[in-house]
Design an enzyme around this catalytic site. Structure first.
Site, short mmCIF file in Angstrom:
data_model
loop_
_atom_site.label_atom_id
_atom_site.label_comp_id
_atom_site.label_asym_id
_atom_site.label_seq_id
_atom_site.Cartn_x
_atom_site.Cartn_y
_atom_site.Cartn_z
N HIS A 58 2.88 6.13 7.39
CA HIS A 58 1.69 6.00 6.53
C HIS A 58 1.03 7.36 6.26
CE1 HIS A 58 1.59 1.59 6.12
NE2 HIS A 58 2.15 1.60 7.32
N ASP A 62 2.57 9.64 4.30
CA ASP A 62 3.02 10.22 3.01
C ASP A 62 1.95 10.14 1.93
OD1 ASP A 62 3.47 7.44 2.61
OD2 ASP A 62 5.48 7.71 1.74
N GLY A 111 13.71 -6.39 2.50
CA GLY A 111 12.46 -6.79 3.15
C GLY A 111 12.40 -6.43 4.62
N GLY A 151 12.15 -3.18 5.74
CA GLY A 151 11.53 -1.88 5.97
C GLY A 151 12.53 -0.73 5.97
N SER A 210 13.95 0.29 3.05
CA SER A 210 13.87 0.85 1.70
C SER A 210 15.03 0.50 0.78
CB SER A 210 13.74 2.38 1.74
OG SER A 210 12.51 2.69 2.26
N SER A 211 15.35 -0.78 0.74
CA SER A 211 16.37 -1.19 -0.24
C SER A 211 15.86 -0.94 -1.65
CB SER A 211 16.74 -2.66 -0.06
OG SER A 211 15.59 -3.47 -0.16
N SER A 212 14.55 -1.04 -1.87
CA SER A 212 14.05 -0.88 -3.24
C SER A 212 14.22 0.57 -3.71
CB SER A 212 12.60 -1.34 -3.36
OG SER A 212 11.81 -0.71 -2.40
N GLU A 266 8.18 2.42 -9.13
CA GLU A 266 7.73 1.45 -8.13
C GLU A 266 6.21 1.28 -8.17
OE1 GLU A 266 10.03 1.09 -4.77
OE2 GLU A 266 8.58 -0.14 -3.68
N ASP A 306 10.29 7.33 0.65
CA ASP A 306 11.54 6.57 0.57
C ASP A 306 12.45 7.10 -0.54
OD1 ASP A 306 10.09 5.15 2.38
OD2 ASP A 306 9.72 3.43 1.08
C1 GLA Z 1 6.57 2.14 2.90
C2 GLA Z 1 6.28 3.04 1.72
C3 GLA Z 1 6.36 4.52 2.12
C4 GLA Z 1 5.51 4.80 3.38
C5 GLA Z 1 5.82 3.77 4.47
C6 GLA Z 1 4.91 3.92 5.66
O1 GLA Z 1 7.92 2.30 3.28
O2 GLA Z 1 7.20 2.81 0.67
O3 GLA Z 1 5.95 5.32 1.04
O4 GLA Z 1 4.15 4.82 3.06
O5 GLA Z 1 5.72 2.45 3.99
O6 GLA Z 1 5.12 5.12 6.31
#
Ligand code: GLA
Length: 395
Positions: free
Chosen positions: A46, A48, A133, A135, A137-139, A171, A183
């Site tokens: 959190h 970034d 889903g 965490g 970062s598939s998106s 996004e 991500d």
């Molecule tokens: C998600 C967001 C990222 C980052 C993380 C938490 O993955 O896409 O940009 O903020 O949460 O670190």
């Protein structure tokens, strides 16, 4: 980590499958095949969107696209994982309220066109093994894989940083998820066997070699992140409120990144309780990232593990984005001999933990963590040993 036995990468099989399915569906050979990885963040959560520091790794789980240009302005995308297709015109890119998976690709097309790049239409087949889903970062992998595919086929040239920023914009502004840059950045610029230290303000980055003798192990709680969008936006607002209040006392502060731990200790009394906790997490987490890089470079895995554990505690108690499943998983991991540290990774409220595990302890980790977690929650977790991979590429 050259001597760690890792799960065999799926990329070869995915590439063959996606090419074959492309030919079957579209009756022509694919002109390009591209893979973009998911990611796991080692530390810096959190931070970034607070202009801070992060330390993610691009992993050997990815989204693979096979594609060929069309001579009209239609885009046809077939998603093998959903068994569904969409078709849209580049002259009229709208949200899809039903096949919502396609909004990531629509957003990329929208912002490429908005930059004045005249795109050709596209036939594409997409497949992935980044769990959705969870965490990882598939998106971002979906966005980056398509942007890069178009770059190959349409012949425009954006730098990798520009590609990442464009995908983040897709996004934020098309999908409506207000994520930071981490991500998309690591999916684009990741490097094999390395983590990336990213300065999310300047977008400068450094590669940090992963230490020999240890593995990055991801454990998926299988709890899908329900609350994440609304809570994510609430956290962002609380951080912004913290900045507004702290600016009264520290006028040079533009973002929480600019507040030192000493300045925080001097001024924290001015902040309402919830804002104080959020700020404390971000300010100390930035410091933990920089210390992590120093101890990793010095080969001090025990020190890095302690920083991971502290990060988890801070995310649980101050940022309040953990959940029972993540806490149980991280605690179970720390009880295994040979585990240096363990923490939740990604936005939180479900998804995965990341642990740094001595090579010799991987099998114990799998057995013990799975058993403890299943006993406590009734859920069978998924555990992956991750290899740090390159960012988007032709596989
Ligand atoms: C998600 C967001 C990222 C980052 C993380 C938490 O993955 O896409 O940009 O903020 O949460 O670190």
């Amino acid at each position: 980590m050259p001597s760690v036995k890792r799960e065999t990468s799926n990329v070869k099989a995915q590439r063959a499958n996606v090419r074959w399915r492309f030919a079957e569906i579209f009756g022509e050979e694919a002109a390009a095949v591209v893979r973009a990885p998911g990611r796991v963040n080692l530390i810096g959560e959190h931070t970034d969107y607070n202009d801070g520091y992060v330390l993610p790794v691009a992993i050997d789980r990815s989204v693979v696209v096979a594609a060929a240009p069309r001579d009209d302005r239609q885009v046809v995308i077939h998603a093998l994982d959903f068994g569904e297709s969409v078709m849209f015109s580049l002259d009229d890119i709208e949200h899809d309220l039903v096949k919502t998976w396609s909004n990531y690709q629509r957003g990329v097309a929208y912002f490429l066109e908005e930059r004045g790049i005249e795109l050709p239409g596209l036939n594409a087949v997409v497949v992935g093994d980044v769990p959705i889903g969870s965490g990882l970062s598939s998106s971002a992998a979906v966005e980056v894989s398509l942007a890069y595919t178009w770059q190959m086929l349409a012949g425009f040239k954006l730098s990798r940083v520009e590609l990442a920023l464009l995908c983040q914009r897709a996004e934020n502004e098309f999908v409506g998820m207000n994520c930071g840059i981490m991500d998309q950045f690591v999916s684009t610029l990741g490097q094999r066997d390395h983590a990336l230290l990213i300065d999310c303000r300047s977008l400068d980055y450094q590669t940090v070699p992963l230490p020999p003798g240890a593995a990055v192990v991801v454990a998926d709680t299988m709890k899908r992140r329900g609350l994440v969008d609304s809570e994510y936006n609430t956290r962002r607002r609380e951080c912004e409120e913290g900045v507004r209040i702290l600016q009264r006392y520290l006028p040079q502060v533009q973002a929480l990144r600019d507040v030192s731990t000493d300045q925080f200790v001097e001024n924290e009394g001015q902040l309402p309780e919830n804002v104080r906790k959020r700020c404390r997490h971000i300010i100390y987490e930035n410091e933990r990232v920089l210390r992590s890089v120093a101890v990793l470079r010095a080969g001090d895995l025990a020190a890095f593990g302690r920083l991971m554990n502290e990060s988890h505690a801070s995310l649980r108690d101050d940022y309040e984005v953990s959940c029972a499943e993540l806490d149980i998983m991280a605690e179970a991991a720390r009880k295994v001999d040979g585990v240096y540290g363990s923490r939740m990774t990604g936005a939180g409220f479900g998804g995965c933990t990341v642990s740094l595990v001595a090579e010799g302890a991987i099998e114990d980790f799998r057995a013990q963590v799975a058993a403890v977690y299943e006993e406590a929650t009734g859920i069978v977790p998924q555990i992956y040993v991750c290899r740090a991979e390159d960012g988007v590429s032709k596989p």
